[in-house]
Design an enzyme around this catalytic site. Structure first.
Site, PDB file in Angstrom:
ATOM      1  N   TYR A 202       0.849  -1.200   0.000  1.00 12.01           N
ATOM      2  CA  TYR A 202       0.000   0.000   0.000  1.00 12.01           C
ATOM      3  C   TYR A 202       0.883   1.248   0.000  1.00 12.01           C
ATOM      4  O   TYR A 202       1.801   1.361   0.814  1.00 12.01           O
ATOM      5  CB  TYR A 202      -0.948  -0.007   1.207  1.00 12.01           C
ATOM      6  CG  TYR A 202      -1.910  -1.179   1.122  1.00 12.01           C
ATOM      7  CD1 TYR A 202      -3.014  -1.129   0.276  1.00 12.01           C
ATOM      8  CD2 TYR A 202      -1.664  -2.365   1.803  1.00 12.01           C
ATOM      9  CE1 TYR A 202      -3.855  -2.224   0.126  1.00 12.01           C
ATOM     10  CE2 TYR A 202      -2.507  -3.471   1.667  1.00 12.01           C
ATOM     11  CZ  TYR A 202      -3.597  -3.386   0.822  1.00 12.01           C
ATOM     12  OH  TYR A 202      -4.423  -4.471   0.657  1.00 12.01           O
ATOM     13  N   SER A 203       0.570   2.172  -0.902  1.00 17.73           N
ATOM     14  CA  SER A 203       1.342   3.419  -0.976  1.00 17.73           C
ATOM     15  C   SER A 203       1.032   4.280   0.234  1.00 17.73           C
ATOM     16  O   SER A 203      -0.115   4.297   0.709  1.00 17.73           O
ATOM     17  CB  SER A 203       0.940   4.223  -2.215  1.00 17.73           C
ATOM     18  OG  SER A 203       1.090   3.448  -3.369  1.00 17.73           O
ATOM     19  N   CYS A 373       0.102   7.107 -11.043  1.00  9.81           N
ATOM     20  CA  CYS A 373      -0.198   6.025 -10.098  1.00  9.81           C
ATOM     21  C   CYS A 373      -1.681   5.677 -10.141  1.00  9.81           C
ATOM     22  O   CYS A 373      -2.533   6.557 -10.214  1.00  9.81           O
ATOM     23  CB  CYS A 373       0.194   6.450  -8.679  1.00  9.81           C
ATOM     24  SG  CYS A 373       0.122   5.101  -7.483  1.00  9.81           S
ATOM     25  N   GLU A 413       3.657   3.953 -11.329  1.00 13.57           N
ATOM     26  CA  GLU A 413       3.381   2.889 -10.356  1.00 13.57           C
ATOM     27  C   GLU A 413       1.908   2.517 -10.507  1.00 13.57           C
ATOM     28  O   GLU A 413       1.028   3.195  -9.993  1.00 13.57           O
ATOM     29  CB  GLU A 413       3.670   3.371  -8.934  1.00 13.57           C
ATOM     30  CG  GLU A 413       3.654   2.219  -7.954  1.00 13.57           C
ATOM     31  CD  GLU A 413       4.445   2.537  -6.688  1.00 13.57           C
ATOM     32  OE1 GLU A 413       5.671   2.372  -6.704  1.00 13.57           O
ATOM     33  OE2 GLU A 413       3.810   2.971  -5.713  1.00 13.57           O
ATOM     34  N   TYR A 415      -1.118  -0.672 -10.677  1.00 14.20           N
ATOM     35  CA  TYR A 415      -1.376  -2.009 -10.143  1.00 14.20           C
ATOM     36  C   TYR A 415      -2.800  -2.447 -10.439  1.00 14.20           C
ATOM     37  O   TYR A 415      -3.618  -1.639 -10.855  1.00 14.20           O
ATOM     38  CB  TYR A 415      -1.108  -2.046  -8.634  1.00 14.20           C
ATOM     39  CG  TYR A 415      -1.680  -0.885  -7.844  1.00 14.20           C
ATOM     40  CD1 TYR A 415      -2.976  -0.931  -7.339  1.00 14.20           C
ATOM     41  CD2 TYR A 415      -0.916   0.269  -7.613  1.00 14.20           C
ATOM     42  CE1 TYR A 415      -3.490   0.140  -6.597  1.00 14.20           C
ATOM     43  CE2 TYR A 415      -1.423   1.331  -6.874  1.00 14.20           C
ATOM     44  CZ  TYR A 415      -2.710   1.259  -6.368  1.00 14.20           C
ATOM     45  OH  TYR A 415      -3.215   2.312  -5.644  1.00 14.20           O
TER      46      TYR A 415
HETATM   47  P1  FAD Z   1      -6.614 -10.549  -3.077  1.00 15.44           P
HETATM   48  O1  FAD Z   1      -7.197 -11.458  -2.058  1.00 15.44           O
HETATM   49  O2  FAD Z   1      -5.135 -10.568  -3.276  1.00 15.44           O
HETATM   50  O3  FAD Z   1      -7.300 -10.738  -4.467  1.00 15.44           O
HETATM   51  C1  FAD Z   1      -8.656 -11.103  -4.593  1.00 15.44           C
HETATM   52  C2  FAD Z   1      -9.054 -11.054  -6.024  1.00 15.44           C
HETATM   53  O4  FAD Z   1      -9.215  -9.695  -6.439  1.00 15.44           O
HETATM   54  C3  FAD Z   1      -8.058 -11.661  -6.992  1.00 15.44           C
HETATM   55  O5  FAD Z   1      -8.810 -12.291  -7.990  1.00 15.44           O
HETATM   56  C4  FAD Z   1      -7.318 -10.483  -7.556  1.00 15.44           C
HETATM   57  O6  FAD Z   1      -6.882 -10.724  -8.881  1.00 15.44           O
HETATM   58  C5  FAD Z   1      -8.383  -9.402  -7.542  1.00 15.44           C
HETATM   59  N1  FAD Z   1      -7.840  -8.062  -7.266  1.00 15.44           N
HETATM   60  C6  FAD Z   1      -6.738  -7.742  -6.587  1.00 15.44           C
HETATM   61  N2  FAD Z   1      -6.599  -6.396  -6.518  1.00 15.44           N
HETATM   62  C7  FAD Z   1      -7.636  -5.869  -7.158  1.00 15.44           C
HETATM   63  C8  FAD Z   1      -8.048  -4.545  -7.423  1.00 15.44           C
HETATM   64  N3  FAD Z   1      -7.328  -3.469  -7.007  1.00 15.44           N
HETATM   65  N4  FAD Z   1      -9.190  -4.385  -8.137  1.00 15.44           N
HETATM   66  C9  FAD Z   1      -9.913  -5.442  -8.549  1.00 15.44           C
HETATM   67  N5  FAD Z   1      -9.570  -6.736  -8.319  1.00 15.44           N
HETATM   68  C10 FAD Z   1      -8.457  -6.946  -7.639  1.00 15.44           C
HETATM   69  N6  FAD Z   1      -4.234  -0.943  -3.094  1.00 15.44           N
HETATM   70  C11 FAD Z   1      -4.885   0.048  -2.438  1.00 15.44           C
HETATM   71  O7  FAD Z   1      -6.062  -0.107  -2.095  1.00 15.44           O
HETATM   72  N7  FAD Z   1      -4.238   1.221  -2.100  1.00 15.44           N
HETATM   73  C12 FAD Z   1      -2.943   1.457  -2.435  1.00 15.44           C
HETATM   74  O8  FAD Z   1      -2.388   2.529  -2.124  1.00 15.44           O
HETATM   75  C13 FAD Z   1      -2.241   0.434  -3.132  1.00 15.44           C
HETATM   76  N8  FAD Z   1      -0.966   0.608  -3.493  1.00 15.44           N
HETATM   77  C14 FAD Z   1      -0.329  -0.369  -4.194  1.00 15.44           C
HETATM   78  C15 FAD Z   1       0.975  -0.125  -4.608  1.00 15.44           C
HETATM   79  C16 FAD Z   1       1.638  -1.090  -5.344  1.00 15.44           C
HETATM   80  C17 FAD Z   1       3.034  -0.797  -5.816  1.00 15.44           C
HETATM   81  C18 FAD Z   1       0.988  -2.316  -5.647  1.00 15.44           C
HETATM   82  C19 FAD Z   1       1.708  -3.370  -6.438  1.00 15.44           C
HETATM   83  C20 FAD Z   1      -0.287  -2.559  -5.225  1.00 15.44           C
HETATM   84  C21 FAD Z   1      -0.976  -1.582  -4.507  1.00 15.44           C
HETATM   85  N9  FAD Z   1      -2.282  -1.784  -4.099  1.00 15.44           N
HETATM   86  C22 FAD Z   1      -2.945  -0.788  -3.433  1.00 15.44           C
HETATM   87  C23 FAD Z   1      -2.995  -3.063  -4.332  1.00 15.44           C
HETATM   88  C24 FAD Z   1      -2.884  -3.929  -3.068  1.00 15.44           C
HETATM   89  O9  FAD Z   1      -1.524  -4.297  -2.865  1.00 15.44           O
HETATM   90  C25 FAD Z   1      -3.697  -5.221  -3.137  1.00 15.44           C
HETATM   91  O10 FAD Z   1      -3.385  -5.885  -4.329  1.00 15.44           O
HETATM   92  C26 FAD Z   1      -5.196  -4.978  -3.080  1.00 15.44           C
HETATM   93  O11 FAD Z   1      -5.540  -4.361  -1.843  1.00 15.44           O
HETATM   94  C27 FAD Z   1      -5.963  -6.315  -3.185  1.00 15.44           C
HETATM   95  O12 FAD Z   1      -5.505  -7.164  -2.191  1.00 15.44           O
HETATM   96  P2  FAD Z   1      -6.509  -8.205  -1.499  1.00 15.44           P
HETATM   97  O13 FAD Z   1      -5.701  -9.042  -0.581  1.00 15.44           O
HETATM   98  O14 FAD Z   1      -7.679  -7.495  -0.928  1.00 15.44           O
HETATM   99  O15 FAD Z   1      -7.048  -9.045  -2.721  1.00 15.44           O
END
Ligand code: FAD
Ligand code: A2P
Length: 415
Positions: A202-203, A373, A413, A415
């Protein structure tokens, strides 16, 4: 690939599953598609990887930087790598001393990455005036425990999108950060294969001196994931955990991560910020840093701030209220709403086109730094508009793009 006839050994490129936060950066960066993943691990295809090192510098955690000497006939297959919870013990063999790939973070490594990276659209180095960032101070084996000191909904109650502003306090334990960096959160429990959940990234939404100035705390902007990318219902593990946190709850944090997506600090440096949704977090951090500096200093020495911010509608735009209160002479804000009833659909790139003249003025200036981003999908569109901006001023995009990348002036950045 490095081999010796006598020993028939090679250095196999491996990813440490314990440290990897599955951010996909390596897979995206690899110019020859040598990196892939399944539901658990990111792995390197031994028959394809040519040790070009392009993936090493961008990796936020250093998980990518593992090179194990192995017998050629005993190289780890993809299936083996997928099954690991941790890297295997070293195989017993000897390797010539001069057979070592360049270590991450050295000058020669940076050189290779920059020169060879026509497939990486953004910079691999920070702006020259960025402050020194600390990275990887805490990992999965020595995580830091933060206490939740606030969790506020940013999006309108009526909106489908639940985006939260969560404040984490580190108490007495040092956690030095800069705007543009991120942290990892380890959700409690195990996944379907009974492995501990991996950390999600998370950023930071707060500036270096804390969400509350001079407090050892940070804020993050987290969207509750309730649908996968195809729109099927799903409960995102970490986002739901974070969005449900209550004041006083304890959270396992790793990081900080990121040594390139950092803001310039020199007088006269301009910042163009382009974001969607939670991609606004680092932009809030940078804006808040500049706002506080402006308040502290009698003369505002910094350059212009220009923000392009996309969301479905006003109700889904995090920080809409506070952003609108910022003085017009401090930041030039441009919203792009895609689903406002009765209004044409607008993306950030459309609004950038409307400001092409002002963008050109900024782009011509070597002191202008660009940050993108949020949604991965916007990257191509934004780069296309930047190309159009350059063309409108008779500038050669490939030259300008190379300059932006090599001088740490273009940061992506998504995602
Ligand atoms: P998971 O349990 O990992 O995934 C559940 C399902 O949802 C999977 O099928 C997956 O493919 C899908 N999925 C995952 N992410 C998303 C999405 N965003 N939209 C739709 N479907 C999705 N997230 C933020 O909320 N705020 C941030 O500031 C932020 N910064 C990030 C910075 C970087 C560099 C990166 C790589 C990611 C960032 N993310 C951010 C995304 C975050 O890391 C997670 O991937 C996101 O919160 C989903 O994680 P989860 O465990 O809830 O979902
Ligand atoms: P859309 O209405 O087409 O989904 P989200 O709410 O999913 O995080 O998206 C944030 C904003 O980014 C939305 O307005 C969304 O529009 C928009 N968006 C979607 N795809 C792109 C793209 N390729 N380029 C720019 N913006 C996009």
């Amino acid at each position: 690939m490095a081999t010796t006839e006598q020993a028939q050994v090679t250095k196999q490129h491996l990813i440490d599953p314990e440290i990897c936060i599955r951010c996909n950066t390596c897979e995206e960066t690899c110019p020859i598609d040598a990196i892939t993943h399944d539901g658990t691990n990111y792995v390197v295809k031994p028959d394809i990887c040519n040790h070009c090192m392009a993936c090493v510098a961008p990796c936020p955690t250093g998980a990518i930087d593992n090179w194990q000497p192995v017998f050629v006939e005993k190289m780890y297959s993809l299936e083996e790598q997928y099954s690991w919870d941790e890297l295997p013990a070293l195989q017993a063999l000897e390797v010539p001393a001069d057979d070592t790939p360049v270590a991450a973070g050295t000058d020669s490594d940076a050189e290779v990455t920059i020169q060879g990276s026509n497939y990486v659209a953004g910079s691999q180095i920070p702006p020259w005036s960025a402050s020194h960032s600390y990275t990887n101070l805490y990992g999965t084996r020595n995580f830091i425990t933060a206490t939740v000191s606030g969790n506020y909904r940013l999006t309108d109650e009526s909106s489908e999108s639940d985006i939260r502003h969560v404040v984490l306090d580190f108490g007495e334990t040092p956690f030095p950060v800069l705007e543009g960096q991120s942290i990892g959160i380890i959700p409690p429990g195990t996944d379907a294969s009974d492995r501990l959940h991996h950390a999600r990234q998370y950023s930071l939404a707060s500036p270096r001196d804390g969400e509350r100035p001079r407090y050892n705390n940070v804020s993050i902007t987290v969207k509750r994931v309730v649908q996968d990318y195809d729109g099927n219902p799903v409960q995102g593990v970490c986002s739901n955990y974070v969005c449900d946190l209550k004041k006083g709850d304890k959270v396992q944090v790793i990081g900080p991560f990121g040594h390139t997506f950092l803001m310039p600090n020199h007088p006269g440096s301009n910042i163009i910020m382009i974001c969607t949704g939670t991609g606004s977090a680092p932009m809030r951090a940078m804006t808040e840093r500049r706002r506080r500096k402006r308040q502290e200093e009698a003369v505002d020495e910094h350059g212009k701030l220009m923000l392009f911010f996309g969301a479905r509608c006003q109700e889904e735009l995090p920080y809409f209220g506070p952003l609108n209160k910022l003085p017009k002479d401090f930041i030039d804000i441009n919203f792009a709403f895609s689903r406002t009833p009765g209004q044409p659909k607008k993306y950030v790139q459309d609004v950038m086109r409307e400001r092409i003249v002002d963008l050109l003025e900024l782009l011509k200036n070597e002191d202008t730094y660009i940050y993108v981003c949020g949604l991965k999908g916007m990257e191509a569109g934004v780069l296309e508009v930047l190309q159009e901006v350059a063309a409108s001023g008779g500038m050669d995009w490939s030259e300008l793009h190379a300059n932006l990348r090599q001088k740490g002036r273009l940061h992506l950045e998504t995602y």
